[in-house]
Design a protein around this motif. Structure first.
Motif, short mmCIF file in Angstrom:
data_model
loop_
_atom_site.label_atom_id
_atom_site.label_comp_id
_atom_site.label_asym_id
_atom_site.label_seq_id
_atom_site.Cartn_x
_atom_site.Cartn_y
_atom_site.Cartn_z
N PHE A 94 -2.45 27.54 -21.94
CA PHE A 94 -2.18 27.99 -20.55
C PHE A 94 -2.29 26.81 -19.58
CE2 PHE A 94 -2.07 30.79 -16.99
CZ PHE A 94 -2.93 30.24 -16.05
N TYR A 95 -3.45 26.13 -19.65
CA TYR A 95 -3.73 25.10 -18.65
C TYR A 95 -2.88 23.85 -18.86
CZ TYR A 95 -6.16 21.19 -16.50
OH TYR A 95 -6.45 20.05 -15.81
N ILE A 96 -2.92 23.30 -20.09
CA ILE A 96 -2.20 22.04 -20.31
C ILE A 96 -0.70 22.28 -20.32
CG2 ILE A 96 -1.87 20.18 -21.98
CD1 ILE A 96 -4.82 20.26 -22.57
N GLY A 97 -0.27 23.45 -20.84
CA GLY A 97 1.16 23.76 -20.80
C GLY A 97 1.65 23.79 -19.37
N GLY A 98 0.98 24.55 -18.51
CA GLY A 98 1.39 24.65 -17.11
C GLY A 98 1.33 23.30 -16.42
N PHE A 99 0.23 22.61 -16.67
CA PHE A 99 0.06 21.31 -16.00
C PHE A 99 1.14 20.33 -16.45
CE2 PHE A 99 -1.86 18.09 -13.70
CZ PHE A 99 -2.08 16.98 -14.49
N THR A 100 1.55 20.39 -17.73
CA THR A 100 2.59 19.48 -18.22
C THR A 100 3.92 19.78 -17.55
OG1 THR A 100 1.42 19.52 -20.31
CG2 THR A 100 3.62 18.61 -20.34
N GLY A 101 4.17 21.06 -17.27
CA GLY A 101 5.41 21.42 -16.56
C GLY A 101 5.41 20.77 -15.19
N ILE A 102 4.27 20.81 -14.52
CA ILE A 102 4.18 20.17 -13.18
C ILE A 102 4.39 18.67 -13.34
CG2 ILE A 102 2.63 19.67 -11.26
CD1 ILE A 102 1.20 22.33 -11.82
N THR A 103 3.72 18.10 -14.36
CA THR A 103 3.84 16.64 -14.56
C THR A 103 5.29 16.24 -14.76
OG1 THR A 103 1.71 16.69 -15.66
CG2 THR A 103 3.06 14.74 -16.02
N LEU A 104 6.00 16.99 -15.61
CA LEU A 104 7.40 16.62 -15.94
C LEU A 104 8.23 16.52 -14.67
CD1 LEU A 104 9.23 16.00 -18.30
CD2 LEU A 104 9.76 18.42 -18.49
N SER A 105 8.02 17.46 -13.73
CA SER A 105 8.86 17.40 -12.50
C SER A 105 8.32 16.34 -11.54
CB SER A 105 8.84 18.76 -11.81
OG SER A 105 7.52 19.20 -11.67
N LYS A 106 7.00 16.28 -11.41
CA LYS A 106 6.45 15.35 -10.41
C LYS A 106 6.62 13.89 -10.84
CE LYS A 106 4.53 18.04 -7.21
NZ LYS A 106 5.38 19.24 -7.20
N VAL A 107 6.60 13.61 -12.14
CA VAL A 107 6.78 12.22 -12.57
C VAL A 107 8.15 11.71 -12.12
CG1 VAL A 107 7.26 10.81 -14.61
CG2 VAL A 107 5.19 12.18 -14.51
N PHE A 108 9.13 12.61 -12.07
CA PHE A 108 10.47 12.18 -11.59
C PHE A 108 10.43 11.90 -10.10
CE2 PHE A 108 13.58 12.13 -14.83
CZ PHE A 108 13.08 12.92 -15.84
N SER A 109 9.92 12.94 -9.33
CA SER A 109 10.05 12.80 -7.86
C SER A 109 9.03 11.80 -7.32
CB SER A 109 9.81 14.16 -7.20
OG SER A 109 8.53 14.62 -7.55
N GLY A 110 7.89 11.65 -8.00
CA GLY A 110 6.85 10.79 -7.41
C GLY A 110 6.80 9.40 -7.99
N LEU A 111 7.27 9.23 -9.26
CA LEU A 111 7.10 7.90 -9.89
C LEU A 111 8.44 7.30 -10.32
CD1 LEU A 111 5.03 5.83 -10.95
CD2 LEU A 111 4.90 7.12 -13.07
N LEU A 112 9.18 8.00 -11.21
CA LEU A 112 10.36 7.37 -11.80
C LEU A 112 11.43 7.10 -10.75
CD1 LEU A 112 11.26 6.53 -14.68
CD2 LEU A 112 12.73 8.54 -14.63
N LEU A 113 11.82 8.13 -9.98
CA LEU A 113 12.93 7.93 -9.02
C LEU A 113 12.56 6.94 -7.90
CD1 LEU A 113 14.62 11.44 -8.73
CD2 LEU A 113 15.41 9.38 -9.90
N PRO A 114 11.41 7.09 -7.23
CA PRO A 114 11.13 6.12 -6.16
C PRO A 114 11.07 4.69 -6.69
CG PRO A 114 9.61 7.98 -6.04
CD PRO A 114 10.40 8.16 -7.29
#
Lengths: 258, 287, 210, 448
Positions: free
Chosen positions: A132-152
């Motif tokens: 529950f926790y790591i699955g959900g958190f990984t979903g957030i990570t997958l999207s945020k890594v794009f908008s916060g790290l990879l794309l900028p």
């Protein structure tokens, strides 16, 4: 009646007995004792540079115990009570501001599943909680890594190379733009494993190695600065807070007829 | 028993006894503390931009602050945090403080006590709120982005956050005009990726020298507006504040030890090269 | 029963992962409520995992004492320090001006700060005896390191402003470019691991526990 | 090897063109499904005749007014915003100030909600609300269209979803004001797809699919090509020289637990070292810091000795648990180095500040040292004190090269393809941007 903090979470305005306790612990007596103990422990920990010894190990284990006890108290005040217990049993909250939120039972149960890992045979329940926790958190990570790290970072790497070299500052801008373009690209090539590093690709990956080396050189220089600062901080404590060198300094100036 | 071959100076240097090296370092630290040299401290643009941002914000702006370090980095980040907090109190900005590392909260609490001595009318729950430590790391950053009150129902001292005056117009990260974070590891990356980029809040990084280089890519990509790097950065900030304190007094020792290590590395490599050359020549002559 | 042990966690991880990923692309209120709800629940769960970490640390040291493993005397010190810190903390809370606050400032800070300060001595002895430019890459690293080390402290700025400008240039350009390449690589690695966790290929995080 | 790379390149270029085509079909601002108001708005201005006549005394000076204006639901928001758009009025200058007033009924009380000079608030700057415009129509002929997102009624009272709001536009120049004849209206609606994150979604699906594809391929064909990691030659050479002297070999798996990728990589390389050392006299010493890593290391070394046909030479006491405390572990390992004087030291896995203590003591004993870590802050100390250092992802590549384990191998190949894609875009993007075309670069702007 000794108000046990377990039941009554001390408000920010100190109660009379807490105020006197605070004055005692921040008073000069306890500060002096504290300084001597701290100085002693500092010397014990410094003894490690000579040889790993029993006193150093004692210090290390003492500090592990203190840190775990400190974390447990902190966890109890900042997490367990306000976020879980007060929401389940609001009457326990002395300030009376807590509101019943039964939803908190579900994460509570999932949390207890983790504790069940200590019970042999029931550990598998904790997998649901991790899922529950790591699955959900990984979903957030997958999207945020794009908008916060990879794309900028990627967007900032595609930069203008001012090819029109006029005299003066433009040359610096051209140099910096080339360093960014060649430096970042060659590091990517260096970490590219699907092609043999020979010929042109080999050359670019060599440049990548040197680009990495300069970056790690900067880390090397800065890490030295960090460790030296830590040492100076401790010696400053020993000299000024413990031995009060500034008193000796004043004598020195008087002695020199200053 | 023939005496050992006379050691040339380079060989002597390379086998310098450990105790001599340690005493050299200790002296290089202690002497400038007793007789300060007062080398001028030059301000770097990275520190200037953090100072200017806090200086030019209108009085009473909202500033988010996170102190994610533990006593292992206290000598570097404590003076830096104290200097920035002094600046915030001087400019009467509103500040909300969180801590992500479990061993850090009492460092911040101590710093607040010291700042309260300098600014008696700096009120808890009005000018500042110390939200304290919450378990979870990145999850806390996301929580703070949603709302302070849900993530920190009680502040570090145990008072309820929802009824505090400061929370009325500063209740989540998005309402901050600026953020300053004190980092000893990569929790700064989490703040940028999960916090300030999402709620587009400008952020400055006060970092230990060990991790400072890792934050320069964020500076160039304008995800950070400035970097206060190591004790030197703290000293620069103290000079900008015209309030020299612990960091400035350490700078002379820092310079002396750096000079000593610089000479040591250069000479050691030089001598190692010379000794290697000598060995190769003698070996060639014997053949 | 086997379903709950093996398949259900993987299915749950996939559902939660997909839900929290897709939610990012939906501006509607329900997506925001889901985000806040998951975060508030996660803080409670993580609280219990912190509790578990502390309990297993104690479990480890208690075992060492029970089995009289050599060096178990140190474990007794850890347990005693833990218990007294916990009891005092629960009774008087942990802020400065309490017994725990005093112990933190005068015992914990000096010990941990000094432990890492000892590294300065090891760096010094390495500077004299170990840092060698064995290869061209190591030479490049040392040269860059020396320039940054001397340029970024007052003595370097005193010797010549160009030295400090050059150190600043190294930090803002080659260092930035090199670590930019590394950061892009790390971002890709994080994406790869996230994909593996959501699609149930990577299960080490679930831990044994059976 | 040849076809594998070209196949991947075609695969990527195909996807790249597909995503470009995907973009191109959005000539008009994409309206969220089930949200009709935008489409009508584009056919003709939402004209509602204001009830009270808009009588304003003849302007002493000619105050510019836009020729047309539209008010629509704000895209990509949770239904609490409307947006006023109007082309720049002919002859507008920086002195001209626009004021936007909002009311809850056509003639209702108007509250000013935005005031700005004519040289600000352009549609280009609102990338989040007009992604398609930002990506495709931006900057063609300079800044021409104003766009004013309205998200509250004066002092931050948010707009209500589904309620109709009315907006008036006034422009003022040197004291005289003029009013746009029509009162515009629109209803804020909840949007169900954030079009400003389209690029993120496409890239996430692209990268995710690539990683999964290569993991599946790695399962079928484990010898996918990975270049020779010359760090592994250094490892073999070091073992060769150490075993000649018959001296012990020290191998560390790092300070972290199995949850760390680099610890797994370190254990993979340990297996190879064990196989090489098995048929020589020198012993392989593996002091561990984590009990779980210890048990795994023992199994790997035993299997290594068995593979080399020397199960008898395996001695379990050489792989032992030291202590969990960071500095005591480092000191104990230094003790082993100075006492047993191993000829080769291997520092693989994740390290913290104690890396220098280990590497420095090892360098002084004159041993050959090979390191491999992804701990960025410690790589510098290993490079200056060791003979060879595997840096960051090279450690993972070495472990994938050795173990051919589909999970690691597939992820590595998937990341490689993503890197190839990034390298191509950086080169093309930088060239285009240098000559003025920002098109490729803007596609990768995070507007979310």
């Amino acid at each position: 009646m000794l108000n046990l903090a377990i039941l009554l979470q001390a408000e920010s305005q100190l109660l009379p007995w807490q105020q006197s306790m605070s004055d005692f612990f921040t008073g000069s007596a306890m500060v002096t004792i504290g300084t001597w103990i701290a100085a002693g422990l500092t010397l014990v920990m410094f003894s490690f540079i000579y040889k790993d010894n029993a006193l150093f190990r004692l210090g290390e284990h003492l500090y592990l115990g203190i840190s775990a006890g400190y974390l447990m108290s902190l966890y109890f005040f900042n997490n367990m009570k306000p976020v879980f217990i007060y929401q389940l049993l609001p009457f326990l909250d002395p300030s009376g501001d807590s509101v019943l939120n039964l939803w908190v039972i579900i994460p509570g149960i999932l949390g207890v599943f983790i504790l069940l890992r200590l019970v042999p045979g029931l550990g598998w329940l904790s997998r649901t909680t991790f899922a529950f926790y790591i699955g959900g958190f990984t979903g957030i990570t997958l999207s945020k890594v794009f908008s916060g790290l990879l794309l900028p970072q990627f967007y900032a790497t595609i930069d203008v190379i001012p090819y029109a070299v006029t005299s003066g500052p433009d040359f610096i801008k051209l140099l910096n733009a080339l360093v960014l373009f060649v430096g970042a690209l060659s590091v990517l090539v260096y970490f590219f494993f699907s092609v043999e590093h020979r010929g042109f690709v080999g050359g670019v990956s060599r440049v990548g190695v040197y680009s990495l080396m300069i970056a790690f050189g900067a880390t090397f220089g800065y890490t030295i600065m960090a460790r030296v600062s830590l040492l100076i901080g401790r010696i400053q404590f020993l000299m000024f807070d413990w031995i009060h060198v500034e008193i000796i300094q004043r004598f020195a100036t008087i002695f020199r007829g200053g | 028993m023939e005496s050992p071959p006379k050691l040339t100076f380079p060989e002597l240097f390379l086998q310098l006894d450990r105790r001599i090296i340690y005493s050299l370092v200790a002296l290089a630290v202690a002497i400038p503390l007793i007789w300060p040299i007062g080398l001028p401290i030059r301000i770097t643009p990275e520190v200037q931009s953090v100072f200017d941002k806090i200086e030019n914000l209108p009085e009473g702006s909202n500033i988010m602050m996170s102190a994610d370090f533990d006593p292992a980095s206290q000598p570097e980040l404590y003076p830096m945090m104290k200097s920035v907090l002094r600046h915030i109190a001087r400019k009467k900005h509103k500040v909300a403080i969180t801590v992500l590392w479990p061993n850090g909260p009492n460092l911040v609490a101590q710093c607040i006590e010291e700042i309260k001595l300098e600014f008696p009318d700096w009120k808890n729950t009005e000018d500042y709120v110390f939200l304290g430590y919450q378990v979870g790391g990145t999850i806390v950053i996301i929580g703070v982005g949603n709302s302070f009150v849900d993530t920190f129902p009680k502040d570090f001292y145990g008072s309820t956050t929802s009824t505090m005056p400061i929370i009325k117009d500063f209740s989540r990260l998005g309402q901050a005009d600026y953020m300053i974070m004190f980092e000893a590891g990569n929790s700064g990356d989490w703040w940028i990726v999960y916090g300030t980029e999402v709620h587009n809040v400008e952020v400055g990084g006060g970092v230990t020298a060990v991790v400072a280089p890792q934050y320069y890519p964020y500076l160039q990509a304008k995800q950070l507006n400035g970097i206060i790097g190591g004790l030197k950065g703290a000293a620069e900030y103290e000079m900008l504040m015209e309030h020299p304190d612990m960091a400035v007094s350490a700078m002379d020792s820092q310079s002396m030890v750096h000079a000593l290590l610089f000479v040591a590395i250069v000479l050691a490599n030089l001598f190692a090269f010379i000794v290697a050359m000598q060995k190769r020549n003698t070996a060639r002559r014997e053949k | 029963m086997q379903f709950f042990r093996k398949q259900f966690p993987i299915l749950l991880a996939f559902v939660m992962g997909m839900m929290m990923f897709i939610r990012e692309f939906i501006p509607a209120k329900i997506a925001i409520n889901l985000y806040e709800g998951f975060t508030n629940w996660a803080i409670v769960i993580v609280g219990f995992s912190a509790l578990f970490a502390i309990l297993s640390l104690l479990h480890h040291h208690v075992n060492k004492i029970r089995r009289k493993v050599p060096g178990h005397g140190y474990s007794i010190v850890t347990i005693v320090a833990f218990v007294q810190m916990l009891i005092l903390g629960l009774i008087f809370s942990v802020r400065p001006g309490t017994p725990v606050g005093w112990e933190y400032w005068w015992l914990f800070v000096p010990m941990q700060a000094t432990m890492f300060a000892t590294l300065a001595f090891f760096i010094a002895s390495a500077a004299f005896r170990a840092f060698r430019a064995r290869t061209w890459e190591a030479l490049a690293l040392l040269v860059a390191g020396l320039f940054v080390m001397i340029g970024r402290v007052p003595i370097g700025e005193f010797i010549s402003p160009y030295l400090s400008d050059f150190a600043g240039w190294i930090m803002n350009n080659p260092n930035m470019a090199g670590l930019r390449g590394v950061a892009l690589g790390v971002a890709l690695a994080q994406i790869a691991i996230s994909v593996r966790i959501i699609f149930g290929i990577e299960r080490t995080y679930m831990g044994g526990g059976d | 090897m040849k076809n594998n790379l070209s196949q991947a390149a075609i695969f990527l270029l195909l996807l790249f063109t597909l995503s470009l085509a995907g973009f191109a079909q959005e000539p008009v601002e994409p309206s969220a499904p089930g949200d009709g108001s935008e489409i009508e708005a584009l056919q003709g201005a939402d004209i509602v005749i204001g009830l009270e006549p808009a009588v304003s005394e003849p302007p002493a000076v000619n105050v510019p007014l836009p020729e047309s204006a539209t008010l629509d639901d704000l895209a990509n928001d949770n239904g609490t915003g409307v947006v006023l758009q109007f082309p720049a009025s002919p002859g507008e200058t920086a002195e001209l100030t626009y004021t936007v007033l909002i009311g809850e009924s056509a003639g209702g009380p108007w509250t000013p909600v935005a005031e700005f000079t004519a040289d600000t608030t352009w549609k280009e700057d609102e990338g989040h609300f007009f992604p398609a415009f930002y990506w495709f129509e931006k900057g063609r002929d300079g800044k021409t269209i104003h766009a004013v997102p309205i998200r509250n009624l004066g002092e931050n009272v948010p707009l209500e979803t589904g309620k109709q709001y009315f907006v008036k536009l006034q422009s003022a120049l040197g004291g005289t004001t003029a009013e746009y004849p029509e009162v515009l209206s629109a209803t804020p609606r909840e949007n169900w797809f954030d079009t400003s994150k389209t690029n993120m979604l496409i890239l996430a699906v692209l990268f995710g699919a690539t990683v999964l594809y290569f993991i599946a391929r790695a399962r079928r064909d484990p010898n996918l090509f990975i270049r020779k990691i010359n760090g592994l030659d250094a490892v073999d050479e070091a073992i060769g020289r150490a075993t000649e002297m018959g001296k012990p070999i020290l191998y560390l798996n790092g300070m972290s637990t199995l949850a760390d990728l680099s610890t797994l990589a370190a254990l993979n390389i340990l297996g190879r070292v064990a196989r090489r050392v098995a048929n020589y006299e020198s012993t392989l010493v593996v002091p561990c810091r984590d009990p779980i890593v210890l048990t795994v290391a023992q199994e790997i070394v035993k299997a290594g000795y068995a593979d080399a046909g020397r199960p008898d030479a395996y001695n379990e006491d050489n792989i032992f648990f030291l202590t969990e405390d960071q500095f005591s572990y480092a000191a104990a390992v230094c003790g082993i180095m100075m006492r047993d004087k191993p000829a080769a030291n291997f520092f693989m896995g994740y390290y913290y500040a104690e890396s220098l203590i280990l590497a420095e003591t090892g360098a002084n004993t004159g041993a050959i040292q090979i390191a491999g870590t992804d701990a960025a802050t410690q790589i510098a100390f290993f490079v200056t004190t060791c003979d060879y250092t595997l840096i960051g992802e090279e450690l993972y590549a070495a472990s994938a090269y050795l173990s051919r384990e589909p999970l690691v191998l597939g992820s590595l190949k998937g990341q490689d393809m993503a890197k190839l894609f990034m390298m191509i875009v950086i080169v093309i993007g930088t060239l285009l941007v240098t000559f003025g075309m920002h098109f490729i670069k803007d596609l990768f702007k995070a507007l979310g």
